[in-house]
Design a protein around this motif. Structure first.
Motif, PDB file in Angstrom:
ATOM      1  N   ILE A 378       0.989  -1.194   0.007  1.00  0.00           N
ATOM      2  CA  ILE A 378      -0.056   0.042   0.161  1.00  0.00           C
ATOM      3  C   ILE A 378       0.863   1.044   0.029  1.00  0.00           C
ATOM      4  O   ILE A 378       0.542   2.116  -0.883  1.00  0.00           O
ATOM      5  N   GLY A 379       1.788   1.192   0.689  1.00  0.00           N
ATOM      6  CA  GLY A 379       2.899   2.206   0.896  1.00  0.00           C
ATOM      7  C   GLY A 379       3.470   2.665  -0.447  1.00  0.00           C
ATOM      8  O   GLY A 379       3.524   3.791  -0.975  1.00  0.00           O
ATOM      9  N   SER A 380       4.030   1.696  -1.115  1.00  0.00           N
ATOM     10  CA  SER A 380       4.660   1.818  -2.327  1.00  0.00           C
ATOM     11  C   SER A 380       3.687   2.145  -3.716  1.00  0.00           C
ATOM     12  O   SER A 380       3.889   2.918  -4.267  1.00  0.00           O
ATOM     13  N   PHE A 381       2.590   1.730  -3.353  1.00  0.00           N
ATOM     14  CA  PHE A 381       1.416   2.048  -4.418  1.00  0.00           C
ATOM     15  C   PHE A 381       1.182   3.870  -4.335  1.00  0.00           C
ATOM     16  O   PHE A 381       1.283   4.440  -5.325  1.00  0.00           O
ATOM     17  N   PHE A 382       1.197   4.188  -3.119  1.00  0.00           N
ATOM     18  CA  PHE A 382       0.805   5.677  -3.014  1.00  0.00           C
ATOM     19  C   PHE A 382       2.163   6.648  -3.364  1.00  0.00           C
ATOM     20  O   PHE A 382       2.012   7.726  -3.532  1.00  0.00           O
ATOM     21  N   ARG A 383       3.312   5.935  -3.185  1.00  0.00           N
ATOM     22  CA  ARG A 383       4.397   6.833  -3.544  1.00  0.00           C
ATOM     23  C   ARG A 383       4.199   6.670  -5.151  1.00  0.00           C
ATOM     24  O   ARG A 383       4.838   7.713  -5.679  1.00  0.00           O
ATOM     25  N   LYS A 384       3.961   5.735  -5.781  1.00  0.00           N
ATOM     26  CA  LYS A 384       3.614   5.654  -7.361  1.00  0.00           C
ATOM     27  C   LYS A 384       2.514   6.692  -7.778  1.00  0.00           C
ATOM     28  O   LYS A 384       2.620   7.136  -9.040  1.00  0.00           O
ATOM     29  N   HIS A 385       1.429   6.600  -7.075  1.00  0.00           N
ATOM     30  CA  HIS A 385       0.221   7.272  -7.411  1.00  0.00           C
ATOM     31  C   HIS A 385      -0.057   8.218  -6.490  1.00  0.00           C
ATOM     32  O   HIS A 385      -1.170   7.991  -5.663  1.00  0.00           O
ATOM     33  N   PRO A 386       0.712   9.362  -6.171  1.00  0.00           N
ATOM     34  CA  PRO A 386       0.293  10.247  -4.950  1.00  0.00           C
ATOM     35  C   PRO A 386      -0.784  10.820  -5.026  1.00  0.00           C
ATOM     36  O   PRO A 386      -1.389  11.519  -4.011  1.00  0.00           O
ATOM     37  N   HIS A 387      -1.458  10.873  -6.198  1.00  0.00           N
ATOM     38  CA  HIS A 387      -2.645  11.980  -6.250  1.00  0.00           C
ATOM     39  C   HIS A 387      -3.874  11.167  -6.457  1.00  0.00           C
ATOM     40  O   HIS A 387      -5.288  11.503  -6.742  1.00  0.00           O
ATOM     41  N   SER A 388      -3.747   9.721  -6.357  1.00  0.00           N
ATOM     42  CA  SER A 388      -4.981   8.929  -6.231  1.00  0.00           C
ATOM     43  C   SER A 388      -6.024   9.147  -5.343  1.00  0.00           C
ATOM     44  O   SER A 388      -5.456   9.412  -3.934  1.00  0.00           O
ATOM     45  N   PRO A 389      -7.336   9.428  -5.353  1.00  0.00           N
ATOM     46  CA  PRO A 389      -8.218   9.730  -4.338  1.00  0.00           C
ATOM     47  C   PRO A 389      -8.848   8.683  -3.403  1.00  0.00           C
ATOM     48  O   PRO A 389      -9.535   8.835  -2.560  1.00  0.00           O
ATOM     49  N   ALA A 390      -8.238   7.466  -3.740  1.00  0.00           N
ATOM     50  CA  ALA A 390      -8.531   6.196  -3.123  1.00  0.00           C
ATOM     51  C   ALA A 390      -7.856   6.018  -1.675  1.00  0.00           C
ATOM     52  O   ALA A 390      -6.804   6.418  -1.409  1.00  0.00           O
ATOM     53  N   GLU A 391      -8.386   5.321  -0.682  1.00  0.00           N
ATOM     54  CA  GLU A 391      -7.951   4.988   0.533  1.00  0.00           C
ATOM     55  C   GLU A 391      -7.857   3.554   0.529  1.00  0.00           C
ATOM     56  O   GLU A 391      -9.063   2.890   0.097  1.00  0.00           O
ATOM     57  N   ILE A 392      -6.589   2.942   0.882  1.00  0.00           N
ATOM     58  CA  ILE A 392      -6.660   1.364   0.711  1.00  0.00           C
ATOM     59  C   ILE A 392      -6.363   0.782   2.301  1.00  0.00           C
ATOM     60  O   ILE A 392      -5.479   1.412   2.782  1.00  0.00           O
ATOM     61  N   THR A 393      -7.137  -0.256   2.702  1.00  0.00           N
ATOM     62  CA  THR A 393      -7.102  -0.582   3.628  1.00  0.00           C
ATOM     63  C   THR A 393      -7.068  -2.103   3.639  1.00  0.00           C
ATOM     64  O   THR A 393      -7.235  -2.734   2.796  1.00  0.00           O
ATOM     65  N   TYR A 394      -6.518  -3.017   4.935  1.00  0.00           N
ATOM     66  CA  TYR A 394      -6.392  -4.390   4.454  1.00  0.00           C
ATOM     67  C   TYR A 394      -6.923  -5.038   6.017  1.00  0.00           C
ATOM     68  O   TYR A 394      -6.723  -4.299   6.994  1.00  0.00           O
ATOM     69  N   THR A 395      -7.128  -6.188   6.119  1.00  0.00           N
ATOM     70  CA  THR A 395      -7.050  -6.990   7.099  1.00  0.00           C
ATOM     71  C   THR A 395      -6.432  -8.373   6.997  1.00  0.00           C
ATOM     72  O   THR A 395      -6.519  -8.878   5.800  1.00  0.00           O
ATOM     73  N   VAL A 396      -5.805  -8.964   7.792  1.00  0.00           N
ATOM     74  CA  VAL A 396      -5.315 -10.384   7.611  1.00  0.00           C
ATOM     75  C   VAL A 396      -5.792 -11.293   8.422  1.00  0.00           C
ATOM     76  O   VAL A 396      -6.189 -11.254   9.426  1.00  0.00           O
ATOM     77  N   HIS A 397      -5.906 -12.713   7.905  1.00  0.00           N
ATOM     78  CA  HIS A 397      -6.786 -13.866   8.677  1.00  0.00           C
ATOM     79  C   HIS A 397      -5.787 -15.010   8.449  1.00  0.00           C
ATOM     80  O   HIS A 397      -5.329 -15.191   7.518  1.00  0.00           O
ATOM     81  N   PRO A 398      -6.009 -15.683   9.578  1.00  0.00           N
ATOM     82  CA  PRO A 398      -5.185 -17.053   9.375  1.00  0.00           C
ATOM     83  C   PRO A 398      -6.336 -18.044   8.453  1.00  0.00           C
ATOM     84  O   PRO A 398      -7.320 -18.086   8.833  1.00  0.00           O
ATOM     85  N   MET A 399      -5.581 -18.816   7.694  1.00  0.00           N
ATOM     86  CA  MET A 399      -6.157 -20.117   6.879  1.00  0.00           C
ATOM     87  C   MET A 399      -6.509 -21.285   8.068  1.00  0.00           C
ATOM     88  O   MET A 399      -5.420 -21.483   8.599  1.00  0.00           O
ATOM     89  N   GLU A 400      -7.897 -21.663   8.135  1.00  0.00           N
ATOM     90  CA  GLU A 400      -7.876 -22.752   9.212  1.00  0.00           C
ATOM     91  C   GLU A 400      -7.954 -24.149   8.277  1.00  0.00           C
ATOM     92  O   GLU A 400      -8.362 -23.798   6.840  1.00  0.00           O
ATOM     93  N   ALA A 401      -7.309 -25.004   8.815  1.00  0.00           N
ATOM     94  CA  ALA A 401      -7.227 -26.363   8.147  1.00  0.00           C
ATOM     95  C   ALA A 401      -8.489 -27.095   8.026  1.00  0.00           C
ATOM     96  O   ALA A 401      -9.548 -26.713   8.780  1.00  0.00           O
ATOM     97  N   SER A 402      -8.744 -27.523   6.645  1.00  0.00           N
ATOM     98  CA  SER A 402     -10.144 -28.142   6.305  1.00  0.00           C
ATOM     99  C   SER A 402     -10.105 -29.348   7.458  1.00  0.00           C
ATOM    100  O   SER A 402      -9.415 -29.942   7.876  1.00  0.00           O
ATOM    101  N   SER A 403     -11.486 -29.545   7.854  1.00  0.00           N
ATOM    102  CA  SER A 403     -11.817 -30.733   8.894  1.00  0.00           C
ATOM    103  C   SER A 403     -11.466 -31.862   8.298  1.00  0.00           C
ATOM    104  O   SER A 403     -11.077 -33.032   8.971  1.00  0.00           O
ATOM    105  N   ASP A 404     -11.625 -32.067   7.197  1.00  0.00           N
ATOM    106  CA  ASP A 404     -11.058 -33.600   6.431  1.00  0.00           C
ATOM    107  C   ASP A 404      -9.735 -33.675   6.408  1.00  0.00           C
ATOM    108  O   ASP A 404      -9.259 -34.865   6.333  1.00  0.00           O
ATOM    109  N   SER A 405      -9.134 -32.840   6.385  1.00  0.00           N
ATOM    110  CA  SER A 405      -7.646 -32.918   6.506  1.00  0.00           C
ATOM    111  C   SER A 405      -6.815 -33.032   7.802  1.00  0.00           C
ATOM    112  O   SER A 405      -5.626 -33.346   7.778  1.00  0.00           O
ATOM    113  N   SER A 406      -7.639 -32.845   8.837  1.00  0.00           N
ATOM    114  CA  SER A 406      -7.181 -32.839  10.092  1.00  0.00           C
ATOM    115  C   SER A 406      -6.800 -34.456  10.776  1.00  0.00           C
ATOM    116  O   SER A 406      -6.138 -34.437  11.377  1.00  0.00           O
ATOM    117  N   ALA A 407      -7.360 -35.150  10.290  1.00  0.00           N
ATOM    118  CA  ALA A 407      -7.154 -36.628  10.323  1.00  0.00           C
ATOM    119  C   ALA A 407      -5.643 -36.943   9.813  1.00  0.00           C
ATOM    120  O   ALA A 407      -5.372 -36.890   8.763  1.00  0.00           O
TER     121      ALA A 407
END
Length: 409
Positions: A378-407
């Motif tokens: 996100i930081g490098s994007f706005f350095r490349k596009h300093p006049h962009s009117p957009a705001e970019i946010t993010y959320t990070v989530h852990p992937m949970e193992a499939s119940s079938d693969s836990s065996a």
């Protein structure tokens, strides 16, 4: 007594026109020829309401605008009626086409008319009451042939036109759907294809029509066009509604992909088909449904590999105090997509999941590293596009193992 042997041909589906006693140019008047808007508005209203008397007050309310506010409304109405009668007289229509009586006006229903709205609604009614497929299809095709476009498109903003237009439009789509189902049942896919193309002009966002189009392409041997139609549908739904095709559409797509595969494909052909053609540098971009399959595969394997996998959702939107226009958002999404793909690893996978969001899979990255990746991008994007009117946010989530693969295996 006036001779009423001739028939007045009235068309309101698509271009609005009247034709009297032949196809010569002087027997035809059309709305698109540039005559007064108010004249055509009054004419359309009288035709649609034919069978009842219309008061002067109702007509004045219909025509009321800034011009009528500055002049005597009855004078303005009489001027419009005079203009209407003058134009109709050029067709040679009977003088008693419009009847005036004690301050009211009515359309003379004794004069025969060939009126597309009445015919269309008659065919639609007969379709609903007919059980024989062949007869039902004939009626559908006659109704579709009449439907040259939506009801009075040049008057589409008038309050009385809007609900009528919407109702006729929905009837048209139901008739098209009925015809397509019958044609497909009897393997008449070329005819179905033609109906799909016409209907999609009027209803480009209909997922059902896109499904029929895909089937018509596939059934006539053009599997590549069917796949292309599906991809276009995906982009259209994402751009306009921020959604992906329904499971029903995805199932049609999967069936098309498996068509004509009864023959055995040599292993070397399979290998060549699996190879990525002209691989682009950076991360892999795929459709959302393909992304879900990759996600499911990784969820099945992480319990055995014990390697961390996270995914990030990135949102492109306006700032807290300023909304972003659709055009600016689309441009920001286009620029951010190119930047995103070139700034994450080639083993990472990204997809656009709505009109303003991306999701990226980050294998072998823990939570802190995943957050660092998103912040860096996100930081490098706005350095490349300093006049962009957009705001970019993010959320990070852990992937949970499939119940079938836990065996354990």
């Amino acid at each position: 007594m006036t001779n009423h042997e001739k028939t007045l041909k009235i068309r309101m589906l698509g271009d609005f026109s009247l034709e009297w006693g032949g196809t010569e140019e002087n027997n035809l008047i059309r709305e698109k020829d540039g005559r007064s808007y108010k004249m055509w508005l009054l004419l359309a209203y009288m035709i649609y309401c034919r069978g009842r008397h219309i008061s002067q007050e109702e007509m004045i309310k219909l025509l009321r605008n800034d011009e009528l506010e500055t002049v005597n409304p009855y004078t303005a109405l009489n001027t419009t009626l005079h203009r209407l009668r003058t134009n109709l007289s050029e067709l040679g229509v009977p003088e008693d086409l419009i009847i005036s009586n004690d301050g009211t006006y009515a359309w003379n229903t004794d004069i025969p008319v060939d009126y597309d709205i009445e015919l269309f609604e008659q065919f639609c009614t007969e379709v609903r009451t007919t059980s024989d497929d062949e007869e039902k299809l004939k009626l559908c095709l006659r109704a579709l042939e009449l439907y040259k476009g939506d009801f009075l498109p040049r008057l589409s903003m008038e309050s009385w036109v809007i609900p009528i237009s919407a109702n006729l439009h929905n009837e048209y789509l139901q008739i098209a759907e009925t015809a397509l189902n019958i044609l497909e049942e009897y393997d008449r896919f070329e005819e179905a294809h033609s109906i799909c193309q016409d209907a999609l002009i009027l209803e480009p966002c209909s997922e059902s029509l896109h499904r029929h189009l895909m089937l018509s392409y596939a059934a006539t041997g053009n599997k590549e066009a069917a796949v292309s139609a599906y991809n276009e549908l995906c982009h259209m739904l994402l751009d306009n509604f921020g959604v992906t095709p329904t499971e029903e559409t995805q199932e049609v797509y999967r069936e098309i992909m498996y068509m004509d595969d009864s023959r055995t494909i040599p292993a070397d052909i399979i290998c060549s088909q699996l190879q990525e053609e002209n691989p682009m540098p950076g991360a892999l971009l795929c459709e959302y449904n393909a992304f879900r399959v990759i996600y499911h595969l990784m969820a099945r394997t992480i319990s055995r590999t014990e390697e961390p996998v996270h995914f990030a959702v990135l949102n492109v939107k306006g700032s807290a105090d300023k909304e972003i226009s659709d055009r600016s958002r689309d441009l920001a999404m286009k620029n951010f997509q190119a930047h995103l793909l070139s700034n994450i690893r080639s083993g990472d996978v990204a997809t656009r999941c709505s009109s303003s969001q991306f999701v990226i899979l980050l294998p072998k990255a823990d939570y802190e590293n995943s957050c660092m990746v998103c912040s860096r991008i996100i930081g490098s994007f706005f350095r490349k596009h300093p006049h962009s009117p957009a705001e970019i946010t993010y959320t990070v989530h852990p992937m949970e193992a499939s119940s079938d693969s836990s065996a354990s295996r």
